[in-house]
Design a protein around this motif. Structure first.
Motif, short mmCIF file in Angstrom:
data_model
loop_
_atom_site.label_atom_id
_atom_site.label_comp_id
_atom_site.label_asym_id
_atom_site.label_seq_id
_atom_site.Cartn_x
_atom_site.Cartn_y
_atom_site.Cartn_z
N THR A 78 54.76 44.94 37.84
CA THR A 78 54.45 44.78 37.53
C THR A 78 53.32 45.40 37.75
O THR A 78 53.43 46.44 38.25
N ARG A 79 51.98 45.16 36.81
CA ARG A 79 51.53 46.58 37.12
C ARG A 79 50.30 46.06 38.73
O ARG A 79 49.99 46.91 39.12
N SER A 80 50.48 45.07 39.12
CA SER A 80 49.15 44.86 39.99
C SER A 80 49.99 46.03 41.40
O SER A 80 49.95 45.67 42.24
N LEU A 170 44.58 42.03 45.17
CA LEU A 170 46.59 42.25 44.54
C LEU A 170 46.97 41.44 45.66
O LEU A 170 48.00 41.42 44.80
N ASP A 176 49.99 38.45 37.36
CA ASP A 176 49.95 40.01 37.22
C ASP A 176 48.15 40.28 36.10
O ASP A 176 48.25 39.79 35.23
N PHE A 177 46.93 40.36 36.99
CA PHE A 177 46.23 40.33 36.01
C PHE A 177 45.88 40.70 35.59
O PHE A 177 46.61 42.07 35.15
N ASP A 180 42.60 45.47 36.74
CA ASP A 180 42.85 45.95 38.34
C ASP A 180 41.18 44.15 38.44
O ASP A 180 40.58 44.12 39.15
N ALA A 183 40.58 40.58 39.29
CA ALA A 183 41.16 40.82 40.26
C ALA A 183 40.40 40.34 41.11
O ALA A 183 40.11 39.34 42.18
#
Length: 383
Positions: A78-80, A170, A176-177, A180, A183
């Motif tokens: 995931t991006r996070s 995170l 998965d926000f 950022d 979060a």
């Protein structure tokens, strides 16, 4: 305290329809991600950069110039997770500043970076943003409803945080926000929105490549715009004329809604022309009583301000006054000085001269005075 940058380049970029992830596609001569990497690398306050990439691309990116200043690490599912991998590679202390940036936003600039760093003196997080200017509608069950644009913003990257807070925000979360910022907002962080820029447009779809490449070309050092302007006003009975901000004693005056300063009107129109923003009448209609008798310095300052807002600065100007009388030469240096006061240009970048028409036409018959101007605009240092 150190300042680090994380460039997130681990996505697939599938919405562009291309087989190569968008962050590795060529843009104006180099891969998309390199624009941001090079901008961070050139900034004197950035201690280290990490690029978070798909595992298959890490080896290729590792050849990026910069030595120990630039790190490469693999992205997560995931991006996070990818962001956390990047922060871990930096080994940042809790109080260090981390700027987290999408590789698909290549239009980064020093002023964006500087504003984010400054904002963290008083806030927990910061992000560049642009106010929403388009009309907004919500469609539900075939019906449209207006949505107020008040206090709505388009949030961009880089987003700035203290390393300890973004790690906490995170870590150990299944969600998965969307970005950022979301979060840390969940932790109650105080967030500052700093000025964004259109050039930070994110490449998402195929058409975005052409749009962003246009932005990059406009941002390139040495990029110039040229504009020309022309104005004319009739002479009527009076006691003097105003030319380039200076009143010249004369048996006649120039007729006009404002002070009829043909020199500065031509200069103002030249700036509008370089910016493709119409002409003087579009911005200051002669039907508007607000501008009756107005000092043309107001018009000129407005044009220069618009140029600045769009990232352009006046480099030089050349004004030609066309008349049989009054004599301009004795007042030319004063006109240059007055124009310098309004434009901020060096005196050596301001040319003001006069010519006659050898007795031909309305100027030759002393029925009016005309002026033409040429300007060059260059990219502002902080645009």
């Amino acid at each position: 305290m150190k300042i680090f940058a994380v460039i997130v380049a681990a996505g697939t970029g599938s919405r562009t329809g291309r087989t190569t992830p968008k962050q590795f596609e060529a843009l104006a001569g180099k891969p998309v991600y390199r624009w941001s990497a090079d901008q961070f690398a050139a900034h004197e306050r950035i201690s280290k950069i990490v690029i978070v990439a798909p595992p298959d691309n890490c080896e290729t990116i590792s050849s990026l110039p910069g030595g120990d200043h630039v790190l490469v690490t693999s992205g997560g599912p995931t991006r996070s997770a990818s962001v956390l991998n990047g922060i871990a590679a930096l080994q940042a202390d809790d109080d260090d500043i981390v700027l987290i940036h999408d590789a698909a936003r290549p239009g980064l600039s020093d002023d964006v970076i500087d504003a984010l760093i400054e904002a963290l003196s008083d806030f927990d997080a910061a992000a560049p943003a642009l106010p929403v200017s388009d009309a907004l509608k919500r469609q539900k069950s075939g019906q449209l409803r207006d949505v107020s644009r008040e206090a709505l913003y388009r949030v961009q990257t880089p987003q700035a945080f203290r390393a300890g807070m973004i790690r906490q925000a995170l870590a150990n979360r299944e969600q998965d926000f969307v970005d950022d910022l979301a979060a840390v907002e969940a932790l109650g962080a105080r967030v500052k929105l700093t000025p964004g820029r259109e050039q930070l447009h994110k490449i998402t779809f195929e058409d975005d490549f052409a749009l962003v490449e246009k932005f990059m070309a406009e941002d390139a050092p040495g990029t110039m715009k040229i504009g020309s302007g022309f104005d004319v006003h009739a002479l009527v009975e009076g006691d003097g004329v105003t030319l380039c901000g200076v009143n010249l004693p004369y048996s006649h005056s120039l007729s006009g809604h404002s002070d009829a300063d043909v020199g500065w009107h031509a200069l103002t129109d030249a700036i509008f022309g370089a910016l493709a923003l119409g002409d003087l009448g579009d911005h200051f209609p002669p039907t508007d009583e607000t501008w009756k008798g107005a000092d043309s310095a107001v018009f000129l300052q407005h044009a220069i301000r618009l140029a600045s807002e769009k990232g352009w600065a006046l480099s030089n100007c050349d004004i030609t006054l066309i008349c049989e009388a009054p004599k301009v030469k004795p007042h030319r240096q004063t006109m240059r000085e007055r124009t310098r006061e309004i434009t901020g240009l060096d005196i050596d970048s301001i040319s003001i001269k006069a010519t006659t028409t050898e007795g031909l036409g309305f100027a030759g018959r002393r029925e009016g005075i005309a002026a033409q101007a040429v300007v060059m605009l260059s990219r502002s240092r902080n645009s």
